[in-house]
Scaffold this active site. Structure first.
Site, short mmCIF file in Angstrom:
data_model
loop_
_atom_site.label_atom_id
_atom_site.label_comp_id
_atom_site.label_asym_id
_atom_site.label_seq_id
_atom_site.Cartn_x
_atom_site.Cartn_y
_atom_site.Cartn_z
N ARG A 231 0.87 -1.18 0.00
CA ARG A 231 0.00 0.00 0.00
C ARG A 231 0.90 1.23 0.00
O ARG A 231 1.95 1.25 0.65
CB ARG A 231 -0.93 0.01 1.21
CG ARG A 231 -2.12 -0.92 1.12
CD ARG A 231 -3.09 -0.47 0.03
NE ARG A 231 -4.29 -1.30 -0.05
CZ ARG A 231 -4.43 -2.35 -0.82
NH1 ARG A 231 -3.40 -2.76 -1.56
NH2 ARG A 231 -5.58 -3.01 -0.87
N ASP A 255 4.12 0.06 -7.47
CA ASP A 255 2.78 -0.20 -7.98
C ASP A 255 1.71 0.54 -7.18
O ASP A 255 0.57 0.64 -7.62
CB ASP A 255 2.50 -1.71 -7.94
CG ASP A 255 1.16 -2.07 -8.58
OD1 ASP A 255 0.98 -1.74 -9.77
OD2 ASP A 255 0.29 -2.64 -7.90
N GLU A 260 -3.65 8.04 -5.26
CA GLU A 260 -3.83 7.39 -6.56
C GLU A 260 -5.05 7.94 -7.28
O GLU A 260 -6.08 8.17 -6.64
CB GLU A 260 -3.95 5.87 -6.37
CG GLU A 260 -2.68 5.26 -5.79
CD GLU A 260 -2.79 3.76 -5.54
OE1 GLU A 260 -3.88 3.17 -5.81
OE2 GLU A 260 -1.80 3.17 -5.09
N HIS A 279 -1.10 0.44 -9.86
CA HIS A 279 -1.81 -0.42 -8.89
C HIS A 279 -2.49 -1.59 -9.61
O HIS A 279 -3.67 -1.89 -9.39
CB HIS A 279 -2.84 0.39 -8.10
CG HIS A 279 -3.16 -0.24 -6.77
ND1 HIS A 279 -3.49 0.49 -5.66
CD2 HIS A 279 -3.23 -1.53 -6.38
CE1 HIS A 279 -3.73 -0.31 -4.64
NE2 HIS A 279 -3.58 -1.55 -5.06
N SER A 281 -0.67 -4.75 -9.94
CA SER A 281 0.15 -5.94 -9.74
C SER A 281 -0.67 -7.19 -9.44
O SER A 281 -0.22 -8.31 -9.68
CB SER A 281 1.15 -5.71 -8.60
OG SER A 281 0.50 -5.51 -7.37
#
Length: 320
Positions: A231, A255, A260, A279, A281
């Site tokens: 995170r 990632d 975001e 984000h 993965s």
């Protein structure tokens, strides 16, 4: 008497819906990703699989029937945990579904940075023939896995194929297969100076928020690479940017981010030794299949037997 209701706010394969409806014989099972399919049923739902933002307004009032939520994500930090706990709603997560795709992404980032694939892709777009001073190898190096759950353990397993030494960190400190040495979070300063790669896979909790500050990056080798697929809030982003700018670390594969999508003005976009993915993965063709077969259906069988669902049962006090 009205039927007990289960909402599945996802699009599942027909074979899985058939199995669920057979298991929950006598229940009304409402399934579909589109909000229009399930919105009018929220107030009466006893089970919700696939929590969506905004559901709490209807599901968590005093007279609601909600008793169990199966999250469709591994992380539950974005859910109204306090309200769910107060209502004594059982919560289970999707932990474990991501082990294969995320461990693959971790190694894609590690290998990409090590063998400078990202630099060569840039060169290819410019039709530029240039060596990029590529010389490093991943074989025989030391990997620190910060968070040895399902993802961390699969990552450690792959690392052994490359002959890597794996140093692990987990809350309990208990040993795990493929991990050479296991530590707890309080031992970060002991292991970080030894690592050639650091992969962060922990969930976001009160204990892991801003786990990595400038102090932790300062403890890493200047030749080490930092990978974060956990995170964004686990890392103090300004400190990471500073560490990259001052060459405290060799580069990063990221990632997840504090905010975001990552803002266009973020300095992270500009570093040539940083690989950014949005984000994604955990994205995989098998996500719904694994979650349904390995988590939702086993938990449903347990719940229908008047027992607490045990696969990935979330402890509200721990936050995972």
């Amino acid at each position: 008497m009205s039927k007990r209701k289960m909402i599945i706010a996802q699009d599942l394969q027909e074979k899985h819906l058939t199995e669920i409806r057979e298991l929950a014989s006598g229940w009304e099972v409402i399934a579909g990703r589109d909000e229009s399919v399930w919105r009018s049923h929220l107030a009466d739902a006893e089970i919700i699989a696939g929590w969506k933002k905004g559901m709490e307004e209807t599901c968590l009032h005093e007279s609601s029937k909600l008793r169990w939520v199966q999250s469709w994500s591994a992380g539950v930090n974005s859910m109204p945990l306090q309200a769910l706990a107060k209502k004594e709603v059982l919560l289970t997560s999707a932990n474990g579904v991501h082990a294969n795709p995320i461990s693959e992404t971790i190694f894609a980032l590690m290998l990409g940075l090590t063998r400078k694939i990202h630099a060569y892709v840039r060169n290819q777009s410019e039709k530029k023939w240039h060596h990029e001073n590529m010389k490093l190898e991943i074989h025989g190096k030391t990997l620190g896995v910060i968070g040895v759950g399902a993802i961390g353990q699969e990552t450690a397993k792959i690392a052994k194929v490359f002959g890597m030494t794996v140093l692990g960190v987990r809350h309990s400190g208990k040993p795990a297969d493929f991990v050479d040495e296991m530590y707890t979070q309080g031992d970060l300063s002991t292991i970080l100076p030894r690592c050639d790669y650091v992969a962060v896979t922990v969930p976001l909790t009160s204990d892991t928020e801003r786990l990595f500050t400038y102090e932790q990056f300062k403890q890493m080798k200047s030749s080490a690479y930092f990978i974060n697929i956990g995170r964004g809030e686990v890392v103090e982003e300004a400190a990471l940017i500073q560490a990259l700018a001052e060459n405290e670390i060799a580069g990063a594969g990221l990632d997840v981010f504090e905010h975001e999508p990552l803002g266009v003005k973020s300095p992270l976009w500009e570093f040539e030794n940083v690989i950014i993915t949005p984000h994604t993965s955990g994205s995989t063709e098998f996500y719904n299949e694994r979650l349904t077969e390995n988590i939702l259906i086993p938990n449903l069988k347990t719940y229908l037997s008047d027992r607490v669902p045990s696969v990935n049962f979330v402890d509200y006090k721990k936050g995972y």
